[in-house]
Design an enzyme around this catalytic site. Structure first.
Site, short mmCIF file in Angstrom:
data_model
loop_
_atom_site.label_atom_id
_atom_site.label_comp_id
_atom_site.label_asym_id
_atom_site.label_seq_id
_atom_site.Cartn_x
_atom_site.Cartn_y
_atom_site.Cartn_z
N GLN A 107 -17.88 11.20 3.75
CA GLN A 107 -17.43 10.97 5.12
C GLN A 107 -16.19 11.81 5.38
O GLN A 107 -15.21 11.71 4.64
CB GLN A 107 -17.12 9.48 5.30
CG GLN A 107 -16.63 9.09 6.68
CD GLN A 107 -16.01 7.72 6.67
OE1 GLN A 107 -15.35 7.32 5.72
NE2 GLN A 107 -16.23 6.95 7.72
N GLU A 225 -18.45 1.10 7.74
CA GLU A 225 -17.51 1.29 6.64
C GLU A 225 -16.76 0.00 6.35
O GLU A 225 -16.64 -0.42 5.19
CB GLU A 225 -16.53 2.41 6.97
CG GLU A 225 -15.48 2.62 5.90
CD GLU A 225 -14.51 3.75 6.24
OE1 GLU A 225 -13.96 4.35 5.31
OE2 GLU A 225 -14.29 4.01 7.44
N ASN A 343 -3.94 -1.80 6.77
CA ASN A 343 -3.82 -3.21 7.15
C ASN A 343 -3.16 -3.37 8.52
O ASN A 343 -3.52 -4.25 9.31
CB ASN A 343 -3.02 -3.99 6.11
CG ASN A 343 -3.82 -4.27 4.85
OD1 ASN A 343 -4.95 -3.83 4.71
ND2 ASN A 343 -3.23 -5.02 3.93
N GLU A 344 -2.17 -2.50 8.80
CA GLU A 344 -1.48 -2.58 10.08
C GLU A 344 -2.42 -2.28 11.24
O GLU A 344 -2.41 -2.97 12.28
CB GLU A 344 -0.28 -1.61 10.10
CG GLU A 344 0.84 -1.98 9.15
CD GLU A 344 0.54 -1.67 7.68
OE1 GLU A 344 1.29 -2.14 6.81
OE2 GLU A 344 -0.43 -0.94 7.42
#
Length: 378
Positions: A107, A225, A343-344
């Site tokens: 990817q 994904e 994560n943010e």
């Protein structure tokens, strides 16, 4: 065939065939036996079965170390994108070879100046007769050193806002203009790559979706994904937890209340995520688009993996550094908080699209890309 019989046959097949092997040869045997693409449509090389069979095979595969890692990107992300957004000609051309292990896919989204903000990418694809010419750079690409094909997101129009000027392509990774360079992490292993494109030609027949609708195709890929990552499962159903507690079995003092509490917490988190992923998977197969909830699942896995790594470190003591396999697994754990979206970013998506909270202010959604100062662009 009922489910119990299916599972017994899968167990017997794995007992005979699950061994260290050439990955492509193993994938061919797996497909020929009916265990690759279990829920994919038969007309495109799949088995046309249900999630029940897929889960049954996954449960048996978890007991084996299958040589399938290099196919995880193609089977978890690229293949499903082509299945959802490609043409029938592209499905016929790409999907069966992918399922049989004849082609490895990677990817190609992230760039040095476009990580979490993928739409800021600068790799360009310019029209050239009946095809396109690509120049640019990608980075943090898994399995690129093994890949035959890549799913490439490139900029095709700089006169429109950044999300509206992107197009998706399938690119031949063996093209002479493609250069793959490994990136070593602190353990000395090269798990990622940077890729350079120098006048790489792509026929228009390898364009996935419409011109300048690449962001819509990319959203499909990112959904697959995040669902694939959050499930922690490769194509075989084999769980890809970076930290295994089998190596710590002799160190687990289950009489210690702290250890017992932490192991219970680990079980609860793991089980909750498993059930959430099962629900999302069922909805997807039923035609219900999980949307941003896939980001919630991916966030939960990243946090679970760090919890596992922290717990393993405290239980292992000095072995967390001196044991090569364990130290590598612990060092790799933070990668899940980055790959597939940080994560943010996941929290922003969940807050905006799941909880309905006000989005953060944006000044770049209506400005032509050529007028933005993005990455290394002057």
């Amino acid at each position: 065939m009922n489910l119990d019989e299916y599972r017994r046959e899968a167990r017997a097949w794995l007992a005979e065939n699950a061994r260290e092997d050439d990955p492509k040869a193993f994938m061919a045997r797996l497909h020929d036996a009916g265990y690759s693409g279990i829920t994919w449509p038969k007309q495109w090389g799949g088995q046309g079965l249900t999630q029940a069979e897929e889960r049954a095979f996954a449960a048996e595969a978890r007991h084996h170390n299958l040589p399938t890692y290099v196919f995880s990107i193609g089977l978890g992300m690229c293949g499903p994108t082509i299945l959802d957004r490609g043409s029938d000609e592209q499905r016929a051309r790409f999907l069966r070879p992918l399922l049989r292990g004849e082609h490895v896919w990677c990817q190609l989204f992230s760039e040095p100046g476009a990580g979490s903000d993928v739409a800021s990418l600068q790799t360009k694809a310019e029209r050239d007769g009946d095809g396109w010419v690509v120049n640019g750079q990608k980075v943090w690409t898994s399995v690129a050193q093994h890949a035959d094909w890549g799913l490439l997101l490139a900029r095709t129009d700089v006169d429109v806002p950044k999300h509206k000027g992107l197009t998706m392509f399938a690119v031949d990774m063996h093209h002479p203009g493609v250069t793959v360079k490994p990136l070593k992490d602190m353990t000395g292993h090269a798990r990622f790559n940077e890729i350079f494109f120098d006048d790489v030609t792509i026929p228009d027949a390898d364009r996935i979706g419409e011109v300048n609708d690449g962001w819509g195709v990319a959203v499909t890929t990112l959904l697959h994904e995040r669902l694939s990552i959050s499930a922690g499962v490769g194509m075989s159903g084999q769980r890809d937890n970076p930290v295994s507690f089998e190596a710590l079995r002799d160190k687990l003092d289950t009489g210690d209340p702290y250890v017992r509490d932490q192991l219970v917490e680990l079980h609860i988190r793991s089980r909750a995520l498993s059930l959430f992923n099962q629900r999302l998977s069922q909805e997807t197969r039923a035609g219900v688009f999980p949307g941003a909830r896939g980001s919630a699942a991916k966030l939960l896995l990243a946090e679970l993996t760090m919890f596992q790594a922290d717990l393993a470190t405290s239980l292992a003591g000095p072995d967390a550094v001196t044991d090569d396999g364990l130290s590598q697994a612990i060092a790799l754990a933070p990668a899940l908080a980055l790959g597939g979206g940080t994560n943010e970013i996941m929290r922003n998506i969940v807050g905006d699209r799941v909880l309905g909270l006000p989005p953060e202010p944006r000044v770049d959604k209506t400005v032509p890309f050529k007028d933005l100062k993005v990455g290394t662009q002057s």
